[in-house]
Design an enzyme around this catalytic site. Sequence first.
Site, PDB file in Angstrom:
ATOM      1  N   TYR A   1      49.066  68.431  40.023  1.00 12.39           N
ATOM      2  CA  TYR A   1      47.723  67.985  39.543  1.00 12.39           C
ATOM      3  C   TYR A   1      46.656  69.052  40.198  1.00 12.39           C
ATOM      4  O   TYR A   1      46.913  69.382  41.421  1.00 12.39           O
ATOM      5  CB  TYR A   1      47.432  66.513  40.090  1.00 12.39           C
TER       6      TYR A   1
ATOM      7  N   GLU B   1      40.169  69.141  34.870  1.00  6.48           N
ATOM      8  CA  GLU B   1      41.239  68.412  35.230  1.00  6.48           C
ATOM      9  C   GLU B   1      42.525  68.981  34.797  1.00  6.48           C
ATOM     10  O   GLU B   1      42.613  68.949  33.249  1.00  6.48           O
ATOM     11  CB  GLU B   1      41.066  66.982  35.039  1.00  6.48           C
TER      12      GLU B   1
END
Length: 401
Positions: free
Chosen positions: A119, A207
């Site tokens: 991530y 993101e």
Amino acid sequence: MNIHEYQAKELLAKYGVPVPAGHAAMSVDEAVAAAGKLPGPLWVVKSQIHAGGRGKGKFKELGPDAKGGVRLAHSVDEVRAHAEEMLGKTLVTIQTGPDGKQVQRLYITDGVDIAKEFYLALLVDRETGRIAIVASTEGGMDIEKVAHDTPDKIETFTIDPATGLMPHHGRAVAAALGLTGDLAKQATRVLAKLYDAFVGTDASQIEINPLAITDQQQLMVLDAKIGFDSNAAFRHPETEQLRDLTEEEPMEIEASKHDLAYIKLDGNIGCMVNGAGLAMATMDIIKLEGGEPANFLDVGGGASKEKVTAAFKIILSDASVKGILVNIFGGIMKCDIIAEGIVAAAREVSLNDPLVVRLEGTNVAEGKAILANSGLPIISADDLGDAARKIVAEVKQVEMA
Ligand code: ADP
Ligand code: MG
């Protein structure tokens, strides 16, 4: 403002961020054509909606055993079958809410053999006033669970705006992801390009989840979400083109046309207020009195009669509104002008819901007189507490009737 995954990837690719090849499709035929342009032997058919959690999402119209909103395909025929099943259906994910979102676009992209998922995100951190980098080794479809259960597996670094991104940030991210050697160098490069994209587009959030290591030991962005700072929209006519109005709340679109700051909420008391601070205070005091605001609406400092009318119509087009509270401080905008706007709007839309108005400031006496002489059943309030108590009581009565 948000954009679709495929648009985010096209944008990031322009900045040199590594993404798999892919094409958007609005129909089954386009999906098949898109698959034909990619080499195979693995394709991914991805629902394009402004929400994450698609992989684990469920289609309302299909049974609980049906596959989710991100599907692998091993042939063009399989791409066709998935496209036929997904287009036009309603995808419900943890981010869409129970109503879900209709899938109107697909993204057909190269399937990648994934060795590991990370991530990586950039966002504006309001606390430090800096861009923050958020990195975790636990990328993939359960990042919300990681954040909740094991927050120590998520590392955050901030960037001093005076120096911008520095080599040490790249090293810190590589270390946080447990990368060494060539993969660490790749991570540093990807981070630098993401940072350029963030600053260059005035993003509020980028993101990447997952950022994958492929079996060929290449870092690749497999999912990207970008949000932009709407205050900088005037600098980016090119990103305005990427807006998908079907993904936005219709009332918020209408409000933005009239330069009103409107956010729809879940309650039943419509609010019309000038100034963001007063709007927040008004919502707070409604809640304090046991009510629930239906919206945040800031008509701004210099609203005209037309703007007030537009604001009124927007509030009333929300079927859950059972009463309206107008709370205006007449400074730049005078109370009599507001009162005229309220009366005109209430007549035009033939208002049936109870309306409580609290005016204060310049020309307040004239304003109150206009309301009182209008012949409309407008309830006048003297201060904010009085106004909140009155509208909450009125709405309770409407609900009991
Ligand atoms: P969401 O986050 O909305 O569920 P993603 O785009 O992250 O959607 O896809 C979900 C999962 O599907 C990813 O975590 C990844 O494991 C897999 N996936 C996504 N894109 C690809 C791809 N191009 N090749 C292989 N697997 C993929
Ligand atoms: Mg994802």
